[in-house]
Design a protein around this motif. Structure first.
Motif, mmCIF file in Angstrom:
data_model
loop_
_atom_site.group_PDB
_atom_site.id
_atom_site.type_symbol
_atom_site.label_atom_id
_atom_site.label_comp_id
_atom_site.label_asym_id
_atom_site.label_seq_id
_atom_site.Cartn_x
_atom_site.Cartn_y
_atom_site.Cartn_z
ATOM 1 N N LEU A 154 -17.982 -5.440 -25.920
ATOM 2 C CA LEU A 154 -17.208 -3.941 -25.577
ATOM 3 C C LEU A 154 -15.957 -3.798 -25.953
ATOM 4 N N ASP A 155 -15.311 -3.832 -27.122
ATOM 5 C CA ASP A 155 -14.411 -3.765 -27.645
ATOM 6 C C ASP A 155 -13.745 -2.532 -27.726
ATOM 7 N N GLU A 156 -12.810 -2.559 -26.569
ATOM 8 C CA GLU A 156 -11.976 -1.081 -26.151
ATOM 9 C C GLU A 156 -10.787 -0.829 -26.970
ATOM 10 N N LEU A 157 -11.196 0.663 -27.541
ATOM 11 C CA LEU A 157 -10.958 1.559 -28.264
ATOM 12 C C LEU A 157 -9.324 2.526 -27.731
ATOM 13 N N LYS A 158 -8.460 2.627 -28.668
ATOM 14 C CA LYS A 158 -7.280 2.844 -28.637
ATOM 15 C C LYS A 158 -7.157 4.179 -28.502
ATOM 16 N N GLN A 159 -8.314 5.323 -28.182
ATOM 17 C CA GLN A 159 -8.692 6.405 -27.501
ATOM 18 C C GLN A 159 -8.627 6.247 -26.530
ATOM 19 N N GLN A 160 -8.108 6.937 -25.038
ATOM 20 C CA GLN A 160 -8.933 6.822 -23.889
ATOM 21 C C GLN A 160 -8.045 8.318 -23.032
ATOM 22 N N PRO A 161 -8.412 8.396 -21.880
ATOM 23 C CA PRO A 161 -9.717 7.994 -21.641
ATOM 24 C C PRO A 161 -10.822 8.348 -22.377
ATOM 25 N N ALA A 162 -12.451 8.241 -22.202
ATOM 26 C CA ALA A 162 -13.493 8.510 -22.154
ATOM 27 C C ALA A 162 -13.676 9.666 -21.705
ATOM 28 N N ALA A 163 -15.245 10.625 -22.438
ATOM 29 C CA ALA A 163 -15.251 11.889 -21.812
ATOM 30 C C ALA A 163 -15.400 11.780 -20.473
ATOM 31 N N ASP A 164 -16.352 10.237 -20.161
ATOM 32 C CA ASP A 164 -15.997 10.707 -18.541
ATOM 33 C C ASP A 164 -15.210 10.288 -17.459
ATOM 34 N N GLY A 165 -14.556 10.155 -17.624
ATOM 35 C CA GLY A 165 -12.636 9.608 -17.434
ATOM 36 C C GLY A 165 -12.931 8.140 -17.400
ATOM 37 N N GLY A 166 -13.769 7.006 -18.055
ATOM 38 C CA GLY A 166 -13.770 5.909 -17.632
ATOM 39 C C GLY A 166 -13.607 5.020 -18.790
ATOM 40 N N VAL A 167 -13.844 4.034 -19.116
ATOM 41 C CA VAL A 167 -13.142 3.169 -20.157
ATOM 42 C C VAL A 167 -13.715 3.716 -21.547
ATOM 43 N N ASN A 168 -12.812 4.144 -22.856
ATOM 44 C CA ASN A 168 -13.496 3.886 -24.171
ATOM 45 C C ASN A 168 -13.392 2.843 -25.062
ATOM 46 N N TYR A 169 -15.453 2.623 -24.943
ATOM 47 C CA TYR A 169 -16.084 0.823 -26.088
ATOM 48 C C TYR A 169 -15.996 1.457 -27.626
ATOM 49 N N SER A 170 -16.162 0.637 -28.345
ATOM 50 C CA SER A 170 -16.758 1.039 -29.279
ATOM 51 C C SER A 170 -17.806 0.050 -29.311
ATOM 52 N N LYS A 171 -19.149 -0.332 -28.894
ATOM 53 C CA LYS A 171 -20.380 -1.418 -29.197
ATOM 54 C C LYS A 171 -20.607 -2.142 -30.260
ATOM 55 N N VAL A 172 -20.104 -3.593 -29.949
ATOM 56 C CA VAL A 172 -21.088 -4.337 -31.273
ATOM 57 C C VAL A 172 -21.875 -5.362 -30.668
ATOM 58 N N ALA A 173 -23.209 -5.327 -31.395
ATOM 59 C CA ALA A 173 -24.123 -5.623 -31.277
ATOM 60 C C ALA A 173 -24.298 -7.630 -31.939
ATOM 61 N N LEU A 174 -24.402 -8.504 -30.896
ATOM 62 C CA LEU A 174 -23.818 -10.010 -31.727
ATOM 63 C C LEU A 174 -25.348 -10.300 -32.091
ATOM 64 N N GLU A 175 -26.182 -9.878 -30.783
ATOM 65 C CA GLU A 175 -27.212 -10.571 -30.660
ATOM 66 C C GLU A 175 -28.420 -9.757 -30.429
ATOM 67 N N MET A 176 -29.685 -10.168 -30.945
ATOM 68 C CA MET A 176 -30.865 -9.431 -30.472
ATOM 69 C C MET A 176 -32.383 -9.975 -31.010
ATOM 70 N N ALA A 177 -33.274 -9.733 -29.655
ATOM 71 C CA ALA A 177 -34.336 -11.086 -29.594
ATOM 72 C C ALA A 177 -35.367 -9.820 -29.107
ATOM 73 N N VAL A 178 -36.622 -9.780 -29.731
ATOM 74 C CA VAL A 178 -37.639 -9.447 -29.527
ATOM 75 C C VAL A 178 -38.758 -10.146 -28.696
ATOM 76 N N SER A 179 -39.607 -10.207 -28.477
ATOM 77 C CA SER A 179 -40.516 -11.063 -27.656
ATOM 78 C C SER A 179 -42.147 -11.198 -28.859
ATOM 79 N N LEU A 180 -42.242 -12.846 -28.424
ATOM 80 C CA LEU A 180 -43.742 -12.424 -29.712
ATOM 81 C C LEU A 180 -45.337 -11.573 -29.195
ATOM 82 N N GLN A 181 -45.618 -11.228 -28.147
ATOM 83 C CA GLN A 181 -46.532 -11.035 -27.359
ATOM 84 C C GLN A 181 -46.598 -9.820 -27.285
ATOM 85 N N SER A 182 -47.039 -8.825 -26.678
ATOM 86 C CA SER A 182 -46.733 -7.706 -25.725
ATOM 87 C C SER A 182 -46.468 -7.976 -23.972
ATOM 88 N N VAL A 183 -45.885 -6.984 -23.129
ATOM 89 C CA VAL A 183 -45.485 -7.505 -22.175
ATOM 90 C C VAL A 183 -46.888 -6.343 -20.995
#
Length: 94
Positions: free
Chosen positions: A64-93
């Motif tokens: 979560l990379d904090e953006l310069k434009q603050q606050p977010a529309a909901d009053g919280g912190v405005n973040y840019s989400k940067v995907a670091l890692e993704m995983a998927v199971s090899l079998q149905s759950v």
């Protein structure tokens, strides 16, 4: 830097955007609390997109990379989400 962990069961994989000739690039995940969240598919090898199927579990970690434009529309912190890692199971759950 804060991290956001998202994990759930894939409800559907689909193409978002106007190019209908591309592989699936989005997932709807059902989280443990029953809510549904749309997330992008991130792979190093395009062939791995086929692994993301309904009933399988997927997890993604975002920085979560904090953006310069603050606050977010909901009053919280405005973040840019940067995907670091993704995983998927090899079998149905389910």
């Amino acid at each position: 830097m804060p991290l956001l962990f998202v994990s759930g069961v894939i409800l559907r994989a689909y193409v978002a955007g106007q190019d209908k000739h591309q592989a699936n690039n989005m997932l709807d995940l059902e989280l443990e609390d029953g809510s549904v969240r749309a997330v992008g598919i991130y792979v190093n090898d395009r062939e791995d997109v086929r692994l993301f199927r309904p009933g399988y579990k997927a997890s993604v970690v975002y920085a979560l990379d904090e953006l310069k434009q603050q606050p977010a529309a909901d009053g919280g912190v405005n973040y840019s989400k940067v995907a670091l890692e993704m995983a998927v199971s090899l079998q149905s759950v389910i």
